[in-house]
Structure formats: C-alpha cells, structure tokens
Design a protein around this motif. Structure first.
Motif, mmCIF file in Angstrom:
data_model
loop_
_atom_site.group_PDB
_atom_site.id
_atom_site.type_symbol
_atom_site.label_atom_id
_atom_site.label_comp_id
_atom_site.label_asym_id
_atom_site.label_seq_id
_atom_site.Cartn_x
_atom_site.Cartn_y
_atom_site.Cartn_z
ATOM 1 N N ILE A 20 0.937 -1.200 -0.065
ATOM 2 C CA ILE A 20 -0.133 -0.178 -0.080
ATOM 3 C C ILE A 20 0.850 1.358 -0.089
ATOM 4 O O ILE A 20 1.799 1.185 0.919
ATOM 5 N N SER A 21 0.543 2.247 -1.034
ATOM 6 C CA SER A 21 1.515 3.465 -1.065
ATOM 7 C C SER A 21 0.484 4.598 -0.281
ATOM 8 O O SER A 21 -0.631 4.458 -0.577
ATOM 9 N N TRP A 22 1.302 5.481 0.168
ATOM 10 C CA TRP A 22 0.858 6.563 0.893
ATOM 11 C C TRP A 22 1.072 7.880 0.376
ATOM 12 O O TRP A 22 2.687 8.086 0.089
ATOM 13 N N ALA A 39 -1.873 12.522 2.995
ATOM 14 C CA ALA A 39 -2.938 11.603 3.516
ATOM 15 C C ALA A 39 -2.784 10.730 4.530
ATOM 16 O O ALA A 39 -3.488 10.292 5.595
ATOM 17 N N ARG A 40 -1.598 10.277 4.664
ATOM 18 C CA ARG A 40 -1.213 9.462 6.028
ATOM 19 C C ARG A 40 -1.328 10.308 7.177
ATOM 20 O O ARG A 40 -1.668 9.528 8.195
ATOM 21 N N LYS A 41 -0.886 11.552 7.293
ATOM 22 C CA LYS A 41 -1.119 12.358 8.477
ATOM 23 C C LYS A 41 -2.397 12.538 8.638
ATOM 24 O O LYS A 41 -2.974 12.413 9.697
ATOM 25 N N ALA A 63 -11.472 3.695 13.568
ATOM 26 C CA ALA A 63 -11.668 3.959 12.340
ATOM 27 C C ALA A 63 -10.216 3.431 11.664
ATOM 28 O O ALA A 63 -10.488 2.981 10.375
ATOM 29 N N GLN A 64 -9.401 3.637 12.183
ATOM 30 C CA GLN A 64 -7.911 3.376 11.404
ATOM 31 C C GLN A 64 -7.913 1.720 11.303
ATOM 32 O O GLN A 64 -7.559 1.326 10.207
ATOM 33 N N SER A 65 -8.446 1.054 12.207
ATOM 34 C CA SER A 65 -8.503 -0.360 12.179
ATOM 35 C C SER A 65 -9.535 -0.845 10.999
ATOM 36 O O SER A 65 -9.221 -1.827 10.238
#
Length: 90
Positions: free
Chosen positions: A8-10, A14-16, A25-27
C-alpha cells in the motif's frame, strides 16, 4: 495457501490525515486496505465516480450512515491531486 498481498502506497499528507482518525476507524480502514491489497473488495467500499476505474472510497460506519452522502467537491479535488502525485511517484 499463500496470499499475494500488494504493498500500500501513501501520500505523506494523506497518511497524516489518516493518523488523526480514531484508532477504531484506522483499524476499519486498514482492514479494508488489506482486503484491497489482496485483490478483493471490502463490503464498506464504494466506487468514486468520475475518478477513473479502480478508485474507491471507504465509507466509515463510525460517522453514521455514510452511504449515499455525496463527497464534497473540495475533497474530490484533493483526491485527484493526490492520485496524480501518487501516479508520478509510481
């Protein structure tokens, strides 16, 4: 059986933003991303129309009934820019 999981590329921004989400929600998002990386589609994923084939959004249930809510134009434009930047890197 061996799983063929793609990386998976970030985009850094977007990652922040992702890291600001609650842990629950992250899970949910990470689970949906893992399913996508294995070539499948999670139940809470829906296509993002107008952004090309293979572009989906994760409709998070923690915000209530997210299905049917139109994504704001400024978020769609942000996504277009991030997709363009990601394609340039890959």
């Amino acid at each position: 059986m061996t799983r063929n999981t793609r990386p998976i590329s970030w985009i850094k921004a977007a990652r922040k933003e992702f890291e600001k989400l609650p842990d629950s929600a992250q899970s949910i998002c990470l689970s949906a991303l893992t399913i996508a990386a294995e070539g499948e589609k999670a139940d809470l994923v829906k296509p993002m129309l107008g952004l090309g084939s293979g572009v989906f959004e994760i409709a998070l249930p923690y915000r209530g009934d997210a299905y049917g809510i139109k994504t704001p134009k400024h978020e769609v434009e942000l996504l277009r820019n991030r997709l363009k930047a990601l394609k340039e890197v890959l």
